[in-house]
Scaffold this active site. Structure first.
Site, PDB file in Angstrom:
ATOM      1  N   CYS A   2       0.853  -1.188   0.000  1.00 11.92           N
ATOM      2  CA  CYS A   2       0.000   0.000   0.000  1.00 11.92           C
ATOM      3  C   CYS A   2       0.890   1.239   0.000  1.00 11.92           C
ATOM      4  O   CYS A   2       2.106   1.138   0.075  1.00 11.92           O
ATOM      5  CB  CYS A   2      -0.868   0.019   1.244  1.00 11.92           C
ATOM      6  SG  CYS A   2      -1.691  -1.549   1.546  1.00 11.92           S
ATOM      7  N   ARG A  27       1.556   1.978  -6.114  1.00 12.21           N
ATOM      8  CA  ARG A  27       1.735   0.915  -5.120  1.00 12.21           C
ATOM      9  C   ARG A  27       0.435   0.138  -4.846  1.00 12.21           C
ATOM     10  O   ARG A  27       0.450  -0.850  -4.123  1.00 12.21           O
ATOM     11  CB  ARG A  27       2.231   1.507  -3.796  1.00 12.21           C
ATOM     12  CG  ARG A  27       3.580   2.166  -3.887  1.00 12.21           C
ATOM     13  CD  ARG A  27       3.987   2.747  -2.559  1.00 12.21           C
ATOM     14  NE  ARG A  27       4.128   1.736  -1.541  1.00 12.21           N
ATOM     15  CZ  ARG A  27       5.202   0.970  -1.373  1.00 12.21           C
ATOM     16  NH1 ARG A  27       6.236   1.115  -2.178  1.00 12.21           N
ATOM     17  NH2 ARG A  27       5.236   0.069  -0.427  1.00 12.21           N
ATOM     18  N   TRP A  75      -3.801  -1.639  -1.218  1.00 10.98           N
ATOM     19  CA  TRP A  75      -3.724  -2.816  -2.095  1.00 10.98           C
ATOM     20  C   TRP A  75      -4.093  -3.949  -1.161  1.00 10.98           C
ATOM     21  O   TRP A  75      -3.302  -4.371  -0.325  1.00 10.98           O
ATOM     22  CB  TRP A  75      -2.304  -2.939  -2.639  1.00 10.98           C
ATOM     23  CG  TRP A  75      -2.048  -4.229  -3.354  1.00 10.98           C
ATOM     24  CD1 TRP A  75      -1.478  -5.358  -2.846  1.00 10.98           C
ATOM     25  CD2 TRP A  75      -2.333  -4.527  -4.723  1.00 10.98           C
ATOM     26  NE1 TRP A  75      -1.407  -6.324  -3.812  1.00 10.98           N
ATOM     27  CE2 TRP A  75      -1.916  -5.856  -4.963  1.00 10.98           C
ATOM     28  CE3 TRP A  75      -2.913  -3.806  -5.768  1.00 10.98           C
ATOM     29  CZ2 TRP A  75      -2.054  -6.465  -6.207  1.00 10.98           C
ATOM     30  CZ3 TRP A  75      -3.039  -4.433  -7.009  1.00 10.98           C
ATOM     31  CH2 TRP A  75      -2.607  -5.732  -7.216  1.00 10.98           C
ATOM     32  N   ASN A  99       0.847  -0.613   6.068  1.00  7.14           N
ATOM     33  CA  ASN A  99       1.236  -1.375   4.879  1.00  7.14           C
ATOM     34  C   ASN A  99       1.975  -2.597   5.387  1.00  7.14           C
ATOM     35  O   ASN A  99       2.927  -2.460   6.144  1.00  7.14           O
ATOM     36  CB  ASN A  99       2.145  -0.490   4.005  1.00  7.14           C
ATOM     37  CG  ASN A  99       2.859  -1.264   2.914  1.00  7.14           C
ATOM     38  OD1 ASN A  99       2.353  -2.279   2.459  1.00  7.14           O
ATOM     39  ND2 ASN A  99       4.018  -0.778   2.514  1.00  7.14           N
ATOM     40  N   GLY A 100       1.521  -3.801   4.994  1.00  4.09           N
ATOM     41  CA  GLY A 100       2.182  -5.017   5.461  1.00  4.09           C
ATOM     42  C   GLY A 100       1.147  -6.031   5.903  1.00  4.09           C
ATOM     43  O   GLY A 100      -0.041  -5.901   5.593  1.00  4.09           O
ATOM     44  N   GLU A 483       9.491 -20.091 -20.071  1.00  5.53           N
ATOM     45  CA  GLU A 483       9.316 -18.770 -19.475  1.00  5.53           C
ATOM     46  C   GLU A 483      10.417 -17.812 -19.963  1.00  5.53           C
ATOM     47  O   GLU A 483      10.150 -16.646 -20.265  1.00  5.53           O
ATOM     48  CB  GLU A 483       9.303 -18.892 -17.944  1.00  5.53           C
ATOM     49  CG  GLU A 483       9.233 -17.584 -17.159  1.00  5.53           C
ATOM     50  CD  GLU A 483       8.019 -16.718 -17.448  1.00  5.53           C
ATOM     51  OE1 GLU A 483       7.111 -17.155 -18.169  1.00  5.53           O
ATOM     52  OE2 GLU A 483       7.996 -15.565 -16.976  1.00  5.53           O
ATOM     53  N   LYS A 487       9.631 -14.383 -21.949  1.00  9.34           N
ATOM     54  CA  LYS A 487      10.077 -13.064 -21.462  1.00  9.34           C
ATOM     55  C   LYS A 487      10.809 -12.328 -22.572  1.00  9.34           C
ATOM     56  O   LYS A 487      10.582 -11.145 -22.810  1.00  9.34           O
ATOM     57  CB  LYS A 487      11.029 -13.187 -20.267  1.00  9.34           C
ATOM     58  CG  LYS A 487      10.454 -13.458 -18.910  1.00  9.34           C
ATOM     59  CD  LYS A 487       9.636 -12.364 -18.301  1.00  9.34           C
ATOM     60  CE  LYS A 487       8.210 -12.438 -18.712  1.00  9.34           C
ATOM     61  NZ  LYS A 487       7.291 -13.227 -17.937  1.00  9.34           N
ATOM     62  N   GLU A 490       8.429 -11.311 -25.636  1.00  5.34           N
ATOM     63  CA  GLU A 490       7.383 -10.306 -25.410  1.00  5.34           C
ATOM     64  C   GLU A 490       7.930  -8.898 -25.207  1.00  5.34           C
ATOM     65  O   GLU A 490       7.275  -7.933 -25.545  1.00  5.34           O
ATOM     66  CB  GLU A 490       6.448 -10.707 -24.265  1.00  5.34           C
ATOM     67  CG  GLU A 490       7.080 -10.698 -22.898  1.00  5.34           C
ATOM     68  CD  GLU A 490       6.096 -11.111 -21.795  1.00  5.34           C
ATOM     69  OE1 GLU A 490       4.897 -10.881 -21.941  1.00  5.34           O
ATOM     70  OE2 GLU A 490       6.564 -11.657 -20.786  1.00  5.34           O
ATOM     71  N   HIS A 506      14.665 -33.844 -32.440  1.00  2.90           N
ATOM     72  CA  HIS A 506      13.441 -34.190 -33.158  1.00  2.90           C
ATOM     73  C   HIS A 506      12.931 -33.016 -33.991  1.00  2.90           C
ATOM     74  O   HIS A 506      11.760 -32.998 -34.366  1.00  2.90           O
ATOM     75  CB  HIS A 506      12.374 -34.656 -32.157  1.00  2.90           C
ATOM     76  CG  HIS A 506      12.795 -35.882 -31.396  1.00  2.90           C
ATOM     77  ND1 HIS A 506      12.823 -37.132 -31.953  1.00  2.90           N
ATOM     78  CD2 HIS A 506      13.278 -36.038 -30.140  1.00  2.90           C
ATOM     79  CE1 HIS A 506      13.272 -38.009 -31.067  1.00  2.90           C
ATOM     80  NE2 HIS A 506      13.564 -37.357 -29.951  1.00  2.90           N
ATOM     81  N   LYS A 605      -1.696  -5.699 -19.574  1.00  2.00           N
ATOM     82  CA  LYS A 605      -1.375  -6.344 -18.295  1.00  2.00           C
ATOM     83  C   LYS A 605      -2.437  -7.362 -17.923  1.00  2.00           C
ATOM     84  O   LYS A 605      -2.143  -8.398 -17.342  1.00  2.00           O
ATOM     85  CB  LYS A 605      -1.240  -5.268 -17.206  1.00  2.00           C
ATOM     86  CG  LYS A 605      -0.766  -5.801 -15.867  1.00  2.00           C
ATOM     87  CD  LYS A 605       0.673  -6.286 -15.931  1.00  2.00           C
ATOM     88  CE  LYS A 605       1.093  -7.057 -14.711  1.00  2.00           C
ATOM     89  NZ  LYS A 605       2.268  -7.909 -14.959  1.00  2.00           N
TER      90      LYS A 605
HETATM   91  C1  F6R Z   1       3.781 -12.655 -19.514  1.00  2.00           C
HETATM   92  C2  F6R Z   1       2.522 -12.346 -18.872  1.00  2.00           C
HETATM   93  C3  F6R Z   1       1.302 -13.034 -19.373  1.00  2.00           C
HETATM   94  C4  F6R Z   1       0.357 -13.381 -18.203  1.00  2.00           C
HETATM   95  C5  F6R Z   1      -0.965 -13.965 -18.739  1.00  2.00           C
HETATM   96  C6  F6R Z   1      -1.878 -14.393 -17.619  1.00  2.00           C
HETATM   97  O1  F6R Z   1       4.837 -11.944 -18.938  1.00  2.00           O
HETATM   98  O2  F6R Z   1       2.451 -11.551 -17.984  1.00  2.00           O
HETATM   99  O3  F6R Z   1       1.611 -14.182 -20.112  1.00  2.00           O
HETATM  100  O4  F6R Z   1       1.000 -14.308 -17.374  1.00  2.00           O
HETATM  101  O5  F6R Z   1      -1.607 -13.004 -19.532  1.00  2.00           O
HETATM  102  O6  F6R Z   1      -2.218 -13.333 -16.793  1.00  2.00           O
HETATM  103  P1  F6R Z   1      -2.821 -13.565 -15.355  1.00  2.00           P
HETATM  104  O7  F6R Z   1      -1.787 -14.254 -14.539  1.00  2.00           O
HETATM  105  O8  F6R Z   1      -3.158 -12.200 -14.843  1.00  2.00           O
HETATM  106  O9  F6R Z   1      -4.030 -14.426 -15.513  1.00  2.00           O
END
Ligand code: F6R
Length: 610
Positions: A2, A27, A75, A99-100, A483, A487, A490, A506, A605
């Protein structure tokens, strides 16, 4: 995670607090509030759910004024976002922002209820407010009452407190959550982070854990928890406001990568007992009997969260000896899935709002499964609709590419695996204790891994021009290869693929030439020798090998162009540490290419549409 602000000085605190909260909105922002000591010596509260704009509206409809105040953007961690759960919390003439997480809030609440006290929120914070009030009623002055109350709690906190009975003071304290003090000419400020005070002062004191700050208009005194004086020197901040919001980091993603030791610990906080080798997760509904009824686990998620699920499969299968399937949410929902009785359905979602994951969870419930969601956002749709929730407590993740939310998901999933294993009797308490000990050492190992960021930045300079990357891993580190590739692609727009190393011959081996970096994950586990053979296959085709390993022996050094060292840990936990250099590599390559690291093109996001 928070945001806290506090002000005491000659001016009107309201615009200063609102402005500070705005600068801390990154935050967390599911609700917000202010407490201001008005001209008649009374403390008035204004609180509202949603973004800060809602609080501003409430304040303009019901104005308040006063030269001492505290404020908060929330948050949520305990209790959904609501006006009653928004801070500040009030008990009599005392108000508190926090916060915590107060770990022992349940037992304390029971005790306080027993004394006839009543609660108006579902938060852990209100308990602390009562504890300070109880100490004040015993005759202690505000700073002493705060210190005495803090001695009764376990957990993490940054707090701001004020009281009608001591109008000239604002008291702050920290343990595990950030808190700074701003020093003005005739005013003092309290804040979770530097940006909140930058318009008023550039001189700040960074409080350390176990410190209490007593703010008055004429200055600040810092003590330890026993009341002993702590001499502190102030720091002059020369960051610009944008840098300050990112804690001095160039991008949120880099800040969030470096926050992982903290966020990982926050996920574990208060959820295990080493003495008993047990995991106890508040809000996780399965008692011993119900755990015994589980016959299979189905994990569903998207993207990075799906990768966390793939890793969890190894944990649940090997520790709890339950069959696990892991599915991509958009596939699960449309394939008439089998959900026999005894299915535990686990959705993993940072945002709790991913449309496909929600639809899959609804489908599983419709078919009779018990549903648990591993989620970072309190009050999100996934958490409201699931039978049970394990919150990751990673704090808001702003960078679109998931980093700290991923490792916190892993922490929660490992706890779940141990919980299932203990409930099913497949793990002795000694074995569980050893695993939990390794788990709680991970944040320290993370610090060591992150300390090598400079090496990775240098390597990124050599690799940033590549057009394609391959990532290879075996067993539990195959999902880490996926992963790492995700990363990189993207945020840097370089084509990258993750493969199980054994699949190389293969098909993907055809891609290898002297232009293609091949990132190979090589922990010293049961499949180490096999990975070495894969390195040989790549080398024989002239590929550029970047080996990531927990012990760089001769066999690796002789085959690789570059070696990235990761601290050693229990073989089951290696994915958590091996993910970090891959996050950093992706970050530095993206930054070198001049890409928009925090907001990569075409991505959002939270993917709330199919
Ligand atoms: C990659 C990334 C996305 C999310 C995916 C699921 O860095 O952030 O692949 O992991 O869109 O999102 P959530 O976890 O919010 O359901």
């Amino acid at each position: 995670m928070c945001g806290i602000v506090g002000y005491i000085g000659p001016g009107d605190s309201v615009p200063i607090l609102l402005d500070g909260l705005k600068r801390l909105e990154y935050r967390g922002y599911d609700s917000a509030g202010l407490a201001v000591l008005n001209g008649t010596g009374r403390i008035e509260l204004r609180r509202s759910t949603g973004k800060l704009a809602n609080l501003e509206k409430v304040v303009s409809q019901e104005p308040l004024q006063g030269s001492t105040g505290i404020g908060h953007t929330r948050w949520a961690t305990h209790g959904p976002p609501s006006e009653a759960n928004a801070h500040p919390h009030r008990v009599g003439g005392l108000v508190l922002v926090h916060n915590g997480i107060i770990e022992n809030h349940m037992e304390l609440k029971k005790e306080l209820l027993g004394e006839g006290r009543s609660f108006s929120s579902e938060t852990d914070t209100e308990v602390l407010c009562h504890l300070i009030d109880r100490q004040s009623k015993r005759g202690l002055a505000l700073p002493e009452a705060v210190r005495a109350a803090l001695a009764e709690v376990r957990g993490t906190y940054a707090i701001g407190v004020m009281s009608e009975s001591e109008p000239g003071l604002v008291v702050g304290a920290r343990n595990g959550s950030p808190l700074i003090v701003g020093l003005g000419a005739d005013a003092s400020f309290l804040a979770s982070d530097v940006p909140a005070v930058l318009p008023y002062t550039r001189d700040v004191i960074f409080l350390d854990d176990g410190e209490v700050a007593i703010l008055s208009a004429s200055g600040v005194e810092v003590t330890g928890l026993e009341g002993e004086r702590r001499p502190k020197t102030s720091t002059r901040i020369d960051w610009n406001p944008v840098m300050a919001e990112r804690g001095g980091y160039k991008h949120f993603m880099l800040k969030e990568i470096h926050e992982q030791p903290r966020s990982f610990s926050d996920t574990l906080l208060g959820r295990y007992s080493l003495e008993r080798g047990e995991v106890e997760i508040e809000g996780f509904m399965l008692d011993e009997g119900a755990v015994g009824d589980i016959e299979q686990v189905v994990i569903v998620a998207c993207g990075t969260s799906w990768h966390a699920g793939l890793i969890a499969r190894y944990w649940i299968e090997s520790l709890a000896r339950l069959p696990v399937t892991v599915d991509i949410a958009s596939e699960f929902r449309y394939r008439d899935p089998l959900v026999p009785p005894g299915t535990l359905f686990v959705s993993i979602t940072q945002s709790g709002e991913t449309a496909d994951t929600l639809a899959a969870q609804r489908e599983a419930r419709r078919r009779g499964a018990k549903t648990v969601t591993i989620c970072n956002v309190v009050g999100s749709t996934a958490t409201r609709e699931a039978d049970a929730v394990i919150y990751t407590h990673a704090g808001p993740e702003i960078g679109v590419a998931s980093t700290k939310a991923f490792t916190s998901q892993l922490a929660a999933l490992f706890l779940l695996a141990v919980r299932l294993a203990r409930g099913r009797g497949t793990l002795t308490n000694d074995a569980a204790r050893c695993l939990l000990e390794d788990l709680i050492r991970i944040p320290l190992r993370m610090e060591e891994a992150l300390a090598r960021a400079g090496e990775i930045a240098a390597l990124a300079r050599r690799l940033a021009g590549a057009r394609d990357f391959l990532y290879l891993g075996r067993g539990i580190n195959f999902p880490v290869a996926l992963e790492g590739a995700l990363k990189l692609k993207e945020i840097s727009y370089i084509h990258a693929e993750g493969y199980p190393a054994g699949e190389l011959k293969h098909g993907p081996i055809a891609l290898i030439d002297e232009q293609v970096p091949v990132v190979v994950l090589a922990p010293h586990d049961a499949v180490y020798e096999k990975v070495l053979s894969n390195l040989e296959e790549v080398r024989a085709r002239g590929g550029r090998i970047i080996a990531v390993t927990d012990r760089a022996d001769e066999s690796v050094r002789a085959r690789a162009e570059a070696v990235l060292d990761v601290p050693a840990t229990h073989p089951l936990l290696t994915p958590i540490l091996f993910a970090l250099p891959l996050q950093l590599l992706a970050y530095y390559v993206s930054d070198l290419k001049g890409c928009d690291v925090d907001q990569p093109r075409n991505l959002a996001k939270s993917v709330t549409v199919e």
